[in-house]
Write a protein that holds these residues in place. Structure first.
Motif, PDB file in Angstrom:
ATOM      1  N   HIS A  26       0.935  -1.172  -0.137  1.00  0.00           N
ATOM      2  CA  HIS A  26       0.064   0.253   0.018  1.00  0.00           C
ATOM      3  C   HIS A  26       0.931   1.349  -0.070  1.00  0.00           C
ATOM      4  CE1 HIS A  26      -3.482   2.695   0.811  1.00  0.00           C
ATOM      5  NE2 HIS A  26      -2.659   3.085   1.767  1.00  0.00           N
ATOM      6  N   HIS A  27       1.877   1.287   0.737  1.00  0.00           N
ATOM      7  CA  HIS A  27       2.886   2.344   0.952  1.00  0.00           C
ATOM      8  C   HIS A  27       3.474   2.671  -0.323  1.00  0.00           C
ATOM      9  CE1 HIS A  27       6.018   5.160   2.205  1.00  0.00           C
ATOM     10  NE2 HIS A  27       6.681   4.512   1.762  1.00  0.00           N
ATOM     11  N   ARG A  28       4.133   1.849  -0.957  1.00  0.00           N
ATOM     12  CA  ARG A  28       4.610   1.679  -2.388  1.00  0.00           C
ATOM     13  C   ARG A  28       3.673   2.241  -3.458  1.00  0.00           C
ATOM     14  NH1 ARG A  28       9.971  -2.107  -2.728  1.00  0.00           N
ATOM     15  NH2 ARG A  28      10.530  -1.974  -0.534  1.00  0.00           N
ATOM     16  N   SER A  29       2.357   1.922  -3.376  1.00  0.00           N
ATOM     17  CA  SER A  29       1.296   2.190  -4.316  1.00  0.00           C
ATOM     18  C   SER A  29       1.242   3.694  -4.256  1.00  0.00           C
ATOM     19  CB  SER A  29       0.098   1.375  -3.964  1.00  0.00           C
ATOM     20  OG  SER A  29       0.298   0.160  -4.177  1.00  0.00           O
ATOM     21  N   PHE A  32       4.011   5.509  -5.666  1.00  0.00           N
ATOM     22  CA  PHE A  32       3.822   5.465  -7.270  1.00  0.00           C
ATOM     23  C   PHE A  32       3.011   6.620  -7.764  1.00  0.00           C
ATOM     24  CE2 PHE A  32       1.565   4.113 -11.042  1.00  0.00           C
ATOM     25  CZ  PHE A  32       2.924   4.034 -11.952  1.00  0.00           C
ATOM     26  N   LEU A  33       1.855   6.493  -7.112  1.00  0.00           N
ATOM     27  CA  LEU A  33       0.851   7.703  -7.178  1.00  0.00           C
ATOM     28  C   LEU A  33       1.316   9.104  -7.334  1.00  0.00           C
ATOM     29  CD1 LEU A  33      -2.288   5.948  -5.783  1.00  0.00           C
ATOM     30  CD2 LEU A  33      -1.781   6.317  -8.119  1.00  0.00           C
ATOM     31  N   GLN A  34       2.132   9.317  -5.937  1.00  0.00           N
ATOM     32  CA  GLN A  34       2.793  10.584  -5.735  1.00  0.00           C
ATOM     33  C   GLN A  34       3.786  10.776  -6.944  1.00  0.00           C
ATOM     34  OE1 GLN A  34       1.624  13.185  -3.716  1.00  0.00           O
ATOM     35  NE2 GLN A  34       0.044  11.751  -3.165  1.00  0.00           N
ATOM     36  N   THR A  41       9.723   9.854 -13.225  1.00  0.00           N
ATOM     37  CA  THR A  41      10.004   8.700 -13.528  1.00  0.00           C
ATOM     38  C   THR A  41      10.805   7.540 -12.905  1.00  0.00           C
ATOM     39  OG1 THR A  41      11.447   9.308 -15.416  1.00  0.00           O
ATOM     40  CG2 THR A  41       9.181   9.370 -16.006  1.00  0.00           C
ATOM     41  N   ASP A  42      12.032   8.117 -12.438  1.00  0.00           N
ATOM     42  CA  ASP A  42      12.763   7.320 -11.745  1.00  0.00           C
ATOM     43  C   ASP A  42      12.132   6.860 -10.578  1.00  0.00           C
ATOM     44  OD1 ASP A  42      14.815   7.631 -13.654  1.00  0.00           O
ATOM     45  OD2 ASP A  42      15.820   9.293 -12.194  1.00  0.00           O
ATOM     46  N   ALA A  43      11.501   7.609  -9.741  1.00  0.00           N
ATOM     47  CA  ALA A  43      10.702   7.157  -8.489  1.00  0.00           C
ATOM     48  C   ALA A  43       9.386   6.252  -9.087  1.00  0.00           C
ATOM     49  CB  ALA A  43       9.941   8.342  -7.581  1.00  0.00           C
ATOM     50  N   MET A  44       8.934   6.464 -10.116  1.00  0.00           N
ATOM     51  CA  MET A  44       7.839   5.558 -10.549  1.00  0.00           C
ATOM     52  C   MET A  44       8.201   4.216 -10.805  1.00  0.00           C
ATOM     53  SD  MET A  44       5.621   8.197 -13.160  1.00  0.00           S
ATOM     54  CE  MET A  44       4.737   6.947 -13.767  1.00  0.00           C
ATOM     55  N   ASP A  45       9.542   4.064 -11.428  1.00  0.00           N
ATOM     56  CA  ASP A  45      10.001   2.865 -11.866  1.00  0.00           C
ATOM     57  C   ASP A  45      10.388   2.077 -10.657  1.00  0.00           C
ATOM     58  OD1 ASP A  45       9.908   3.393 -14.490  1.00  0.00           O
ATOM     59  OD2 ASP A  45      11.719   3.988 -14.854  1.00  0.00           O
ATOM     60  N   ALA A  46      11.117   2.878  -9.476  1.00  0.00           N
ATOM     61  CA  ALA A  46      11.433   2.008  -8.225  1.00  0.00           C
ATOM     62  C   ALA A  46      10.179   1.680  -7.613  1.00  0.00           C
ATOM     63  CB  ALA A  46      12.344   3.246  -7.617  1.00  0.00           C
ATOM     64  N   ALA A  47       9.283   2.374  -7.544  1.00  0.00           N
ATOM     65  CA  ALA A  47       8.134   1.932  -6.810  1.00  0.00           C
ATOM     66  C   ALA A  47       7.292   0.667  -7.559  1.00  0.00           C
ATOM     67  CB  ALA A  47       6.912   3.144  -6.638  1.00  0.00           C
ATOM     68  N   LYS A  48       7.367   1.001  -8.805  1.00  0.00           N
ATOM     69  CA  LYS A  48       6.880  -0.327  -9.840  1.00  0.00           C
ATOM     70  C   LYS A  48       7.663  -1.499  -9.471  1.00  0.00           C
ATOM     71  CE  LYS A  48       5.308   1.437 -13.950  1.00  0.00           C
ATOM     72  NZ  LYS A  48       5.424   1.536 -15.428  1.00  0.00           N
ATOM     73  N   GLY A  50       9.376  -2.283  -6.819  1.00  0.00           N
ATOM     74  CA  GLY A  50       9.160  -2.754  -5.255  1.00  0.00           C
ATOM     75  C   GLY A  50       7.572  -3.331  -5.301  1.00  0.00           C
ATOM     76  N   ILE A  51       6.794  -2.892  -6.076  1.00  0.00           N
ATOM     77  CA  ILE A  51       5.037  -3.273  -5.933  1.00  0.00           C
ATOM     78  C   ILE A  51       5.061  -4.912  -6.613  1.00  0.00           C
ATOM     79  CG2 ILE A  51       3.196  -2.744  -7.217  1.00  0.00           C
ATOM     80  CD1 ILE A  51       3.476   0.094  -6.786  1.00  0.00           C
ATOM     81  N   SER A  52       5.943  -5.068  -7.723  1.00  0.00           N
ATOM     82  CA  SER A  52       5.976  -6.219  -8.397  1.00  0.00           C
ATOM     83  C   SER A  52       6.741  -7.230  -7.381  1.00  0.00           C
ATOM     84  CB  SER A  52       6.853  -6.167  -9.624  1.00  0.00           C
ATOM     85  OG  SER A  52       6.234  -5.423 -10.655  1.00  0.00           O
ATOM     86  N   GLU A  53       7.928  -6.874  -6.660  1.00  0.00           N
ATOM     87  CA  GLU A  53       8.501  -7.735  -6.067  1.00  0.00           C
ATOM     88  C   GLU A  53       7.714  -8.429  -4.622  1.00  0.00           C
ATOM     89  OE1 GLU A  53      13.118  -7.874  -4.207  1.00  0.00           O
ATOM     90  OE2 GLU A  53      11.868  -5.803  -4.072  1.00  0.00           O
ATOM     91  N   ILE A  54       7.024  -7.356  -4.095  1.00  0.00           N
ATOM     92  CA  ILE A  54       6.103  -7.787  -3.151  1.00  0.00           C
ATOM     93  C   ILE A  54       4.794  -8.394  -3.608  1.00  0.00           C
ATOM     94  CG2 ILE A  54       4.539  -6.980  -1.142  1.00  0.00           C
ATOM     95  CD1 ILE A  54       6.535  -4.381  -0.997  1.00  0.00           C
TER      96      ILE A  54
END
Length: 80
Positions: A26-29, A32-34, A41-48, A50-54
């Motif tokens: 939820h936090h990483r989502s 991503f939205l923020q 885009t760098d933060a979006m890619d990092a969040a994506k 992490g979301i995939s990994e979890i």
């Protein structure tokens, strides 16, 4: 370093792990939205990532569970 292949975790332990992973998801989502709003885009890619990994880890935990139906008159029966 070598990892153990078997772990001694009870259902409560697994539930706690899943709840913590869900909160992190939820936090990483939210991150991503923020990031999306700020066009970072760098933060979006990092969040994506992490979301995939979890999500994959939660799926692995889910797939390793033995699911049982409970009939009060009989012993629990595996479902599926």
């Amino acid at each position: 370093m070598k990892y153990k292949r078997k772990f001694k975790l009870n259902p409560h332990d697994i539930d706690l792990i899943e709840n913590c992973l869900s909160k992190e998801l939820h936090h990483r989502s939210e991150v991503f939205l923020q990031s999306e709003k700020q066009h970072d885009t760098d933060a979006m890619d990092a969040a994506k990532s992490g979301i995939s990994e979890i999500t994959e880890l939660l799926a692995k935990l889910h797939d390793q569970k033995n699911w049982y139906g409970h009939d009060p008159k009989n012993r629990p029966v595996p479902m599926g």
